[in-house]
Design a protein around this motif. Structure first.
Motif: not given
Length: 347
Positions: A188-189, A211-212, A234-238
């Protein structure tokens, strides 16, 4: 002639500062602006026979075990360094010292196992650092206070993890390559302190988990390559609206992609590389229709490829998020073999 203590002290300091302790070079052949000479100790304007304006210093295929403090120092002109293929093992603190015009350093194809803290500190014009094809371990803040650094290549170094603290006060860093390492996850981050990043290369690692919120804070991310890994989702918070123009997820274990994910990456996307994943046929059809509607070039098959999608046991024509148990045994065996199909992206 009598010298006052102050004068004598200054002379001792100047003499000491011009020496390299310990020395980095022992009768090493270097090339300065295409002119060859031998160097021992360190490289400074005083030790160089070349007395013109330095544009490039090269030492290739030599034996230089360590780059100690001040290995190259006190050169003010704009120039590049090529120290590739020299069996270098260690780069110590301030190995490159007082080099106000240094723009590029090539240290690729050595045997570097350790980069000390502040090894590249205070190089105000350094733009590119190539450390590919080594065996690197990196100390905290190894790349410290590099205000113009844009590109760093850490390819093929057997790294099993990375830390954004390596890059401290590098406000313009926009491209990092981690290809051909042993990374297993992207946390994450992971780049929250590097908001200028635009290009990230993670291909050919062992990544299973992303991590999303791995890319949280990257508002300018334009290219992401995570091909040839072991990623299942492939579920990522762009950041939205996304600036992504190209995404490579070839040769993973991805079977599903959500409508939300496609909408998130859609605004500026022009190329989406998906070859070599065991896509559900329902998801594969969705991807093709989506790409046509949104004018996205989608790479999904090569001439040597026999299979492009799989049918699950239940609701076989729908694109659903599923568990492995909903697929037949060996459903991914015909996918993920990069030798069958050369990836369509290039660095």
């Amino acid at each position: 002639m009598f010298k006052t203590p102050t004068t004598l002290g200054l002379l001792i300091i100047l003499k000491y500062s011009s020496q390299c302790l310990p020395p980095s070079f022992d009768n090493v052949l270097i090339t300065v602006n295409e002119k060859d000479e031998k160097i021992s100790g360190c490289i400074t304007p005083d030790t160089l026979k070349f007395k013109g304006e330095v544009a490039k210093i090269s030492a290739v295929n030599q034996n230089i075990p360590d780059l100690n403090r001040g290995a190259v120092r006190d050169i003010s002109t704009k120039f590049n360094i090529d120290f590739s293929r020299n069996n270098i093992d260690i780069i110590r603190e301030e190995a490159f010292l007082n080099l106000s015009g240094l723009e590029q350093i090539d240290l690729s194809k050595n045997n570097i196992i350790w980069i000390g803290e502040n090894a590249f500190v205070n190089l105000p014009t350094l733009r590119l650092l190539d450390l590919a094809y080594n065996k690197i371990s990196v100390s905290s803040r190894a790349f410290n206070n590099l205000p113009e650094l844009r590109v760093i290549d850490l390819s093929d170094n057997n790294l099993d993890s990375f830390d954004q603290s390596w890059f401290y006060r590098t406000p313009r860093l926009d491209s990092i390559s981690f290809r051909l390492n042993r990374l297993r996850s992207i946390p994450r981050a992971a780049f929250i302190n590097l908001p200028s990043i635009e290009y990230l290369y993670f291909h050919s690692n062992k990544i299973e988990d992303i991590h999303p919120d791995a890319f949280k804070g990257l508002r300018n991310l334009r290219l992401l390559v995570i091909s040839e890994n072991r990623v299942k989702s492939f579920e990522i918070n762009f950041h939205t609206p996304s600036e992504l123009g190209a995404v490579g997820i070839q040769f993973n274990n991805i079977t599903y992609i959500s409508d939300k994910m496609l909408e998130m990456i859609r605004p500026n996307l022009r190329s989406f590389w998906i070859t070599g994943n065991p896509w559900q046929c329902g998801c594969f059809d969705k991807l093709i229709n989506w790409s046509i509607k949104n004018r996205v070039t989608i790479s999904f098959v090569c001439l040597q490829y026999e299979y492009v999608c799989v049918y699950p046991k239940t609701n076989p024509y729908q694109c659903l998020e599923r568990e492995d148990a909903d697929f037949y045994n060996g459903f991914s065996n015909n996918f993920g073999n990069e030798t069958k199909c050369k990836p369509h992206w290039s660095k």
